[in-house]
Design a protein around this motif. Sequence first.
Motif: not given
Length: 787
Positions: A768-773, A780-787
């Motif tokens: 939780a300290s690394k990823y919001p909400g 993996e959804k936060w880390e994924s790159t949206i192109i």
Amino acid sequence: MGRIVLDLSAEKWQCEHIRPGQGVKEEFHKIPCEHQGAAFNWNYVKVPGDVYTDLQRVGEIEDPFFGQNMHKMKWVQEQEYWYMCKFNVPAEMKGKVINVVFEGVDFSCHVWLNGYELGGHKGMFSQFAFEISPYVKFEDWFSGSNILIIRLDPPPRNYERVAGMKFNFNGDYHTGLVPFGIWRPVKIVATETIKIDNARIESEVNGNNATVSVDIQVDNLVAASDNITIELTIEGKNCDTKTIIKSIDTLIRSGENNIVLNVGMEDANLWWPWDMGEQNLHFATIKLIKENEIIDELVETFGIRQIELAMNPGYTKEEAENPWTFVINGKATYMRAACWGGQPSLLYGRNNDAKYVKLLNLVKESNINHLRIFGWHPPEIPVFYNLCDELGITVWTNFTFSTSVIRKELPFANDMIKECMAVVKERRNHPSAIFWMSGEEMTYTEAHAESGNKKLMTMVGEEIKKYTNTPYGLSTPLSNETGVKMGFKPKESMHAVIHYYGAGAIFMEDYYPKLDCCVVPELTAASAPNIASLKKFIPEDELWPMGMSWAYHWADIDYLKMLNVEVFDDVKMGSLEEFVEATQLAHGIILQFALEVYRRRKPKNSLVAICHFITHWPDIKWGLVDYYGEKKRCFDYVKRSFSPLLISLAYDKRRWEEGEKFRASIWIVNDYYRSYDNLTIRYTVADENGKLIAEEALEFASVESNSSKEYLIFACPTPTGKSFGISIELLKDKGEVIAENTYTLLIGSQEKAKEICMKMRTEALERASKYPGFYKYFPEKWESTII
């Protein structure tokens, strides 16, 4: 002929949306009343209702509750909505004073009739009206000769600006989509120039006798005074009360007039909560009579009951200075309560009377005798209070201040107080309405301590005395750390939420018994709804393994896993079926332990409320009954633990080592005002295969009325295996079981289980300290790159 009412709910409504400000430029408010024309192709909508439900009905949006659709629909709240209704006015209204009455619009609107501007209004809960006598047409046209136009403004987005005038749409209860709409009926009301505005009914009970006081507000809309006869009739609605008629001749001056009529009643048919007596209801019919003709009439349903608050025994003045025990008609009562969690849907267009009937009957089935409408949800509509009156369920209604700093500016305070008083005036005659409160978690943070929250809540309390004798409280919790800093005592009220939000860090047996206070207005545990319900709002490809929509619908996935381990020694993630069942059973077992801890403390503790009974959108959280009206398995645990006559097992921990001496005691809690004689307590302890380990039957004389007492202490060896069960029964002299309860405990190391859960919590906090909400569950959804 007196008052005439035309309910526009039965008429056809249409609506169009457009950019803010553009509707006036397009002159929507000047659209003529014709069969076809500029508005012919506007959407057909329902009033009462809400914007989102109307848009979904006509296909402009998908179901807001499915998946993560709410975030796709935020554009809806950036528009203004123009509602149109064409109607004919009955000829009988001619010559009367005619008003268009709005029972509730959420939140801000402006109104025109036949092209004439009537005015605007802000505030979700207050009724408002405009006189339309000069503008009404009496022709009888095919599609209506009058056209009512309402511009509904975009909803507010900053809750701080509208606290108390709209329910909270921020925080962990919502996703950022703000409900709005014409949520209550719109009516055309025609009266004479002298009319009844409202009536306040109070009762004073003395044993079997009562005095009923009826305070009638009569409005005279013209300058001249007039002599009027006011006639009051009191008769039983569902009881055999002898009809009483009382009248008075009085001069009604211009403006507001208040007339009070007092009626003494011997051997009165009192109204009681369902576990204390009958739900006797009465009609109070008020008539204004001039020259032997009735010029106005009002019928109110009420119950004869008196509500007082008494101090809870066992606390010093330094620990608790406010009374928290509800005394109804002279008898103290224990509140086996739930936070209601509604309305049935936060999108009001989805609500109907049948839902309320089903859900409130489930409340009574679960042995709940009291509902708390807390500050995150709106005060309920009439059908709710009517059903609670009939079912004998008492109601605590919060005003809509929740977990926020209230603005200090006096103009805002005045508007807020006015809106709160409108809530009171509409609901005060319901016998079920026994408590009003200003705030929900208004003493939660340092910002609250520095704010004017306490002063403003006190102002509300002073104002409410003018409108009702029903008791009022400032806020809960009062006894948390910030509340004590604000001057409140340490053992008034606490919300029992740390076991849930601190999942993995503290076990239930280490938390609930140490929480010592007069009332516990919120006690949280959570679970997933049934699989059939999940499939209605979670996309198939996210159902299992869990996808983002679980977290979007409030699933605290880490907490649910940790609580499964606390209760079962297993995360129960083998399948969707296993996980759902485990969360519902864990939900029930936690509530069983906690509720019985506080019930055994009666009368020192006088209320415990689960949070919640229902939920107002499809979620994976607290409700015993899910959004679709389906019971979870935890429902039966609460039903058993909230039985008015409860047999309860007190124990210190969930896990016992093999061969360790298991120790427990048996209590009987009796909320009824009747005693039981010639009784037997019987218990059995069995291993996981049903092999009997210990049993005993104890005969004793009686259980006193309205009591809580320990009757039996026992011990036996802990068996081998993974779990063992305890069954306890209370029997009458002929062997009839009148109360029963069951418990399943684990065999193993409590300390090892705590270590496992703490490790899980540490890992969850690091994530939780690394990823919001809710990305903390799906990094993996936060880390994924949206192109």
